[in-house]
Design an enzyme around this catalytic site. Structure first.
Site, PDB file in Angstrom:
ATOM      1  N   ASP A   1       1.059  -1.416  -0.269  1.00  0.00           N
ATOM      2  CA  ASP A   1       0.059  -0.116   0.127  1.00  0.00           C
ATOM      3  C   ASP A   1       0.591   1.384  -0.025  1.00  0.00           C
ATOM      4  OD1 ASP A   1      -2.405   1.442   0.474  1.00  0.00           O
ATOM      5  OD2 ASP A   1      -1.349   1.883   2.142  1.00  0.00           O
TER       6      ASP A   1
ATOM      7  N   GLU B   1       1.561  -0.649  -4.828  1.00  0.00           N
ATOM      8  CA  GLU B   1       0.322   0.449  -5.829  1.00  0.00           C
ATOM      9  C   GLU B   1       1.128   1.636  -5.494  1.00  0.00           C
ATOM     10  OE1 GLU B   1      -3.373   3.678  -3.640  1.00  0.00           O
ATOM     11  OE2 GLU B   1      -1.301   2.035  -2.695  1.00  0.00           O
TER      12      GLU B   1
ATOM     13  N   GLU C   1      11.987  10.360   1.950  1.00  0.00           N
ATOM     14  CA  GLU C   1      11.737  11.373   1.908  1.00  0.00           C
ATOM     15  C   GLU C   1      12.841  11.702   2.081  1.00  0.00           C
ATOM     16  OE1 GLU C   1      10.256  10.428   5.491  1.00  0.00           O
ATOM     17  OE2 GLU C   1       8.488   9.947   4.041  1.00  0.00           O
TER      18      GLU C   1
ATOM     19  N   ASP D   1     -11.050   2.633  -4.353  1.00  0.00           N
ATOM     20  CA  ASP D   1     -10.957   4.355  -3.964  1.00  0.00           C
ATOM     21  C   ASP D   1     -11.254   4.603  -5.042  1.00  0.00           C
ATOM     22  OD1 ASP D   1      -8.968   4.461  -1.653  1.00  0.00           O
ATOM     23  OD2 ASP D   1      -7.685   3.221  -3.158  1.00  0.00           O
TER      24      ASP D   1
HETATM   25  C1  NOJ Z   1      -4.163   3.906  -0.751  1.00  0.00           C
HETATM   26  C2  NOJ Z   1      -5.396   2.821  -0.157  1.00  0.00           C
HETATM   27  O1  NOJ Z   1      -6.080   2.243  -1.609  1.00  0.00           O
HETATM   28  C3  NOJ Z   1      -6.671   3.804  -0.669  1.00  0.00           C
HETATM   29  O2  NOJ Z   1      -7.883   2.795   0.412  1.00  0.00           O
HETATM   30  C4  NOJ Z   1      -5.755   4.704   1.563  1.00  0.00           C
HETATM   31  O3  NOJ Z   1      -7.066   5.645   1.811  1.00  0.00           O
HETATM   32  C5  NOJ Z   1      -4.860   5.225   1.545  1.00  0.00           C
HETATM   33  N1  NOJ Z   1      -3.986   3.954   0.281  1.00  0.00           N
HETATM   34  C6  NOJ Z   1      -3.995   5.244   2.830  1.00  0.00           C
HETATM   35  O4  NOJ Z   1      -3.586   3.728   3.194  1.00  0.00           O
END
Ligand code: NOJ
Length: 964
Positions: free
Chosen positions: A201, A244, A208, A310
């Site tokens: 994720d 991701e 940074e 999302d």
């Molecule tokens: C990506 C996830 O898909 C999303 O749902 C989430 O809010 C953000 N990462 C933060 O973890």
């Protein structure tokens, strides 16, 4: 599960939220036990990998992406035991499971953060702190609807902490090796339990550095590679990482490394361009992104998706693109969030089924592993009133019952309300309603997924070549893997399009449409003309013409008798056929050879031990030919009518059963020789008369005499406007056909008009019948069933018939089902009508030869022949038909090169049920269905004597089991 290190390339992933899927303990939250119970649904859908969104301990302020304990399952979802049970069962079904590794940030509730914020804490360095919010200036805020800065001041710590998402999600400090070690341990914990992979994720944000965007830094890429190395060191290949990274193509590619980074990454660049191409009705946005995302390492794979949990993110599109997409897909601000659109797939497409199907087809055929978001397979809608992205995370809609069948908890306890208003309400959109409906989205998807599975390697691993079709509304691409070539053609336009496919390299190949298995005209020109309706798409296999074939029933198989037995013959055929001139030794040898030959012919259905010539008539002098009646002995006696001939040359047609010496030549049995049928017809037309030692032969035919006749099966030939049937097995059936059919007065029978009869005193035998044929190409019913079954089975290949597969069967077998029903109705009417015309009969079967009694001409089904006596015995006549139906299905299945029995058995049962059902619907008296399996079993037993033994044994075994 055996480890195929590249399994992710053939993965078809189903993304789901345990919370939203199914609540087994009625507390309002989906749980692992519920998910476990729904595994058969997922298996039947046809996916092979599950991606579970976060189910760990969490205050749920970012729906679980804010984790407060990586090692605990959120209690509402069940225990670790429940998880293991689910995982084991999924694995047993061949489903792999990917879970989330949220490694960029934790919840502020996480003990690590609680510890780190304490003044002077040794853990302070686990997060990213600053005394001023000026650090890393210029780094974009992602959740811009909710946060104004990436820094939040913590009064306990007396400092600002860094967070790329919500302020309650502090970023971990990956510069601290302890953080990295801690995250690896989390990964090991779940991998030890057996999960097959991890979604990384928010991976771009690990490190940074001042003066940068703080995204995709080389340090971050290096950390990803270390993660992979650690995973591989501990488990070897087989467990995967999925990145991701919502980035531009050139920013995403580094995550793959040289095959030493992640195994998979989402194709974020492609996704919004699919929607764009659809709206612009122009393939270029897709084409551009396919090109931009080409050339990833051999072992790497894109994960494709249309929608997920999302918003449809528009972060990484140009400003113009974003304005365009926003305006088109989310004109109402309520559907916008951050830089995206919070909608599910179906509502995003305005509920347009055609566009939905088109996009699903692209999703499943473009290069990469597709991900389906739960609920989208039934076209679920969204609820924009729910805040954040919860509107697309509502409970799965299983039934039209309370709470969409998701949970039996009181409504107010549900974690989120199911969609219950408008066209997407669970009252209309739910699994149950779609399962048995062949036309539902669910069944469309099941069919598409089955095709995807059938060509898993082509779609998952094959190359993709775009075809430069001049018409830009058409997106066409070729997928190739080894010898297999698939062609996808899609019309992005809302109007019908005509176009040419540049198929120069594929001349001579035949495009086979995959859903129907219909062959299209072969490719004969460099530009292949085609049209597609609004948003239409077609999937083709490009096949070599010789591979397209339905296997013939066994009688049509070439027989090449290598070692023909020898028959002594000095002079002419009279030494064999004419009793008064016979040479006994020669005659014995000839009969022996003939009996042996007949024992191998499946149309005869018996294995005679001996044969006697009962009568013979010379039918032709030059090129000698005799009509003969042969008495065969087996466990009983059967008289057969056979044309037999001699020729000095070896003929092309099969039928040779002996060689003659010293007069060199061959003896032929002509029941499969179309030329003989044509000859007989001509002679009947002339008004044939003949006399043998025993009897008169008289014939007539008033109808047309076409040049050529085609053999439909041994005993039956047809040509323009005429059919001709021989009574090969002399059981009296043709006598009755001649007498009775004209009296029945049913529009769908073909009454005989001409005949060849044998007369000896008062004994009379019908040797052959002729009759008129309506215009069109005739087909024997058995062959027709076989063709329809082959088409249906090819469509069904790879589909799973468990869990509401009825809809799939109905759709794929529609033609076959109608035919079986028609046969059932006609048989019932025939029984009734015969009873009226002939009075009570003996209850013996009416049909001599099952489906062979019927002939199809241009879509119309005709009865051609009757059995010897009686008005019929319903169960036995049905058994003859049912048996043939099953046998045709089995032959068709075999001709597809398939062996596994389940599918053909299900299809056979389905067709037989249609036959029985239609019969029962037509007659007033109920059938004795208890006796049915027994009747079937005994007929199958009788049939065992014929060829195709393995198929016949299979059918017998089934019915014996049912009869028990
Ligand atoms: C990506 C996830 O898909 C999303 O749902 C989430 O809010 C953000 N990462 C933060 O973890």
């Amino acid at each position: 599960m055996g480890v195929d290190p590249l399994w992710y390339k053939d993965a078809v992933i189903y993304q789901l939220h345990v919370r939203s899927f199914y609540d087994a303990n009625d507390d309002g939250y989906g749980d692992f036990e519920g998910l476990r119970q729904k595994l058969p649904y997922l298996e039947a859908l046809g996916v092979n990998t599950l991606w579970l969104m976060p189910f760990f301990q969490s205050p749920l302020r970012d729906d679980g992406y804010d984790i407060s304990d990586y090692y605990q399952i959120l209690p509402v979802h069940g225990s670790l035991e429940d998880f293991k049970r689910f995982l084991d069962e999924a694995h047993e079904m061949g489903l792999r499971v990917i879970v989330e590794l949220v490694l960029n940030h934790t919840s502020i509730d996480h003990p690590w953060f609680q510890e780190a914020r304490k003044p002077g804490s040794p853990m302070r360095d686990w997060y990213v702190w600053s005394d001023t919010p000026e650090k890393y200036k210029g780094v974009r805020v992602i959740f811009q609807d909710f946060e104004t800065s990436n820094w939040t001041f913590d009064p306990v710590a007396g400092a600002y902490y860094w967070h790329r998402f919500y302020h309650h999600q502090p970023d971990l400090n990956w510069d601290n090796p302890e953080v990295e070690k801690a995250m690896q341990e989390v990964m090991f914990f779940w991998a030890d339990l057996g999960v097959d992979g991890f979604r990384l994720d928010a991976i771009p944000y690990l490190y940074e550095r001042e003066g940068t965007s703080c995204e995709n830094l080389p340090e971050t890429i290096a950390a990803v590679k270390r993660l992979r190395a650690a995973l591989e060191k501990r488990y070897g290949p087989g467990k995967i990482l999925l990145a991701e990274a919502n980035m531009w193509p050139e920013e995403t590619l580094p995550y793959f490394g040289e095959g030493d980074g992640v195994h998979m990454a989402y194709n974020f660049p492609l996704m919004p361009r699919i929607f764009m191409a659809l709206r612009r009705e122009d393939r270029r946005p897709i084409e551009a992104m396919l090109q931009e995302t080409e050339g990833i390492p051999e072992s790497a794979q894109w994960a494709l998706f249309l929608r997920n949990h999302d918003e449809l993110t528009l972060e990484k599109v140009t400003e113009e693109e974003r304005e365009f997409l926003w305006e088109i897909y989310a004109p109402d601000p309520r559907f916008r969030i951050n830089l995206g659109i919070r909608r599910r797939l179906m509502p995003l497409l305005g509920g347009d089924r055609r566009r939905y199907e088109l996009l699903q087809a692209l999703l499943l055929t473009l290069k990469g592993s597709p991900i389906l978001y739960y609920g989208d397979e039934i076209g679920m809608g969204d609820n924009p009133f729910l805040g954040d992205r919860n509107g697309v995370r509502t409970p799965m809609q299983w039934y039209a019952d309370r709470n969409a069948g998701f949970s039996r908890a009181p409504y107010h306890r549900l974690f989120l309300p199911p969609v219950s208003e408008g066209p997407y309400s669970y009252h209309f959109v739910n699994v149950e309603a779609q399962q048995d409906n062949p036309h539902s989205l669910l069944n469309f998807n099941r069919r598409l997924l089955a095709l995807r599975k059938r060509y898993a390697q082509v779609f998952g691993q094959g190359t993709l070549t775009l075809l430069p079709v001049e018409n830009r509304r058409i997106l066409a691409y070729l997928r190739t893997y080894g010898e297999e070539r698939l062609l996808v053609v899609a019309n992005l336009s809302r109007y019908t399009q005509a176009f040419h496919l540049p198929l120069e390299a594929f001349q001579g190949l035949v495009p086979i449409e995959l859903f129907s298995q219909n062959p299209f005209p072969p490719v004969t020109q460099p530009l292949y003309p085609m049209t597609l309706g609004p948003h239409g798409f077609t999937l083709f296999a490009l096949a070599l013409p010789e591979t397209i074939r339905v296997s013939a029933p066994d009688w049509a198989e070439e027989v090449t008798p290598e070692m023909l037995p020898q028959v002594p013959m000095e002079e002419g055929l009279e030494s064999l056929f004419v009793e008064t001139m016979a040479d006994e030794r020669a005659r014995a040898a000839f009969l022996k050879a003939l009996v042996q030959w007949l024992g191998e012919r499946s149309w005869l259905a018996l294995k005679p031990q001996r044969g006697e010539l009962y009568d013979a008539l010379r039918f032709q002098k030059t090129s000698p030919l005799y009509l003969t009646l042969l008495q065969l002995e087996h466990h009983g006696r059967t008289l057969v009518f056979l044309p037999l001939a001699w020729d000095a040359e070896e003929r092309e047609s099969s039928g040779a059963f002996a060689r003659t010496r010293p007069r060199e030549g061959y003896l032929y049995e002509l029941s499969q020789d179309a030329g003989f049928y044509a000859l007989l017809l001509r002679r009947l037309k002339e008004g044939f008369q003949g006399r043998s030692l025993k009897a008169y032969y008289r014939g007539e035919h008033r109808g047309p005499v076409p040049e050529e006749l085609t053999l439909l099966r041994p005993g039956l030939a047809a040509g323009d406007g005429v059919w001709l049937q021989l009574g090969l097995v002399q059981d009296g059936g043709l006598n009755r056909t001649l007498e009775t059919l004209p009296r029945l007065d049913l529009p769908w029978i073909l009454p005989p008009e001409g005949q060849l009869v044998w007369e000896r005193g008062r004994e009379r035998r019908v040797l052959a019948l002729t009759g008129p044929l309506p215009e069109g190409k005739p087909q024997e019913a058995f062959a027709l069933v076989q063709t329809l079954a082959a088409e249906g089975l090819a469509r069904l290949r790879g589909q799973r018939l468990e869990e509401g597969g009825a809809g799939l069967l109905v759709e794929a077998l529609r033609e076959l089902e109608s035919l079986a029903r028609l046969l059932g109705v006609r048989l019932a009417l025939l029984h009734q009508r015969l009873k009226q015309v002939e009075g009570e009969g003996e209850g013996v079967p009416l049909l001599g030869r099952g489906l062979g009694a019927f002939l199809e001409v241009s879509g119309e089904l005709y009865l051609l022949a009757l059995g010897p006596r009686g008005w019929g015995s319903p169960l036995e006549d049905l058994a003859r038909m049912a048996y043939d139906l099953e046998r045709a299905v089995e032959l068709a299945w075999e001709s597809l090169g398939e062996e596994e029995e389940g599918m053909s058995q299900a299809v056979g049962a389905f067709v037989v049920e249609a036959l029985l059902g239609a019969y029962q619907d037509t007659v007033p008296e109920p059938l004795d269905l208890e006796a049915w399996p027994g009747v079937m079993a005994s007929w199958a037993e009788v049939q065992l004597q014929r060829e195709e033994r393995s198929i016949r044994l299979r059918i017998l075994r089934r019915w014996k089991e049912r009869a028990r």
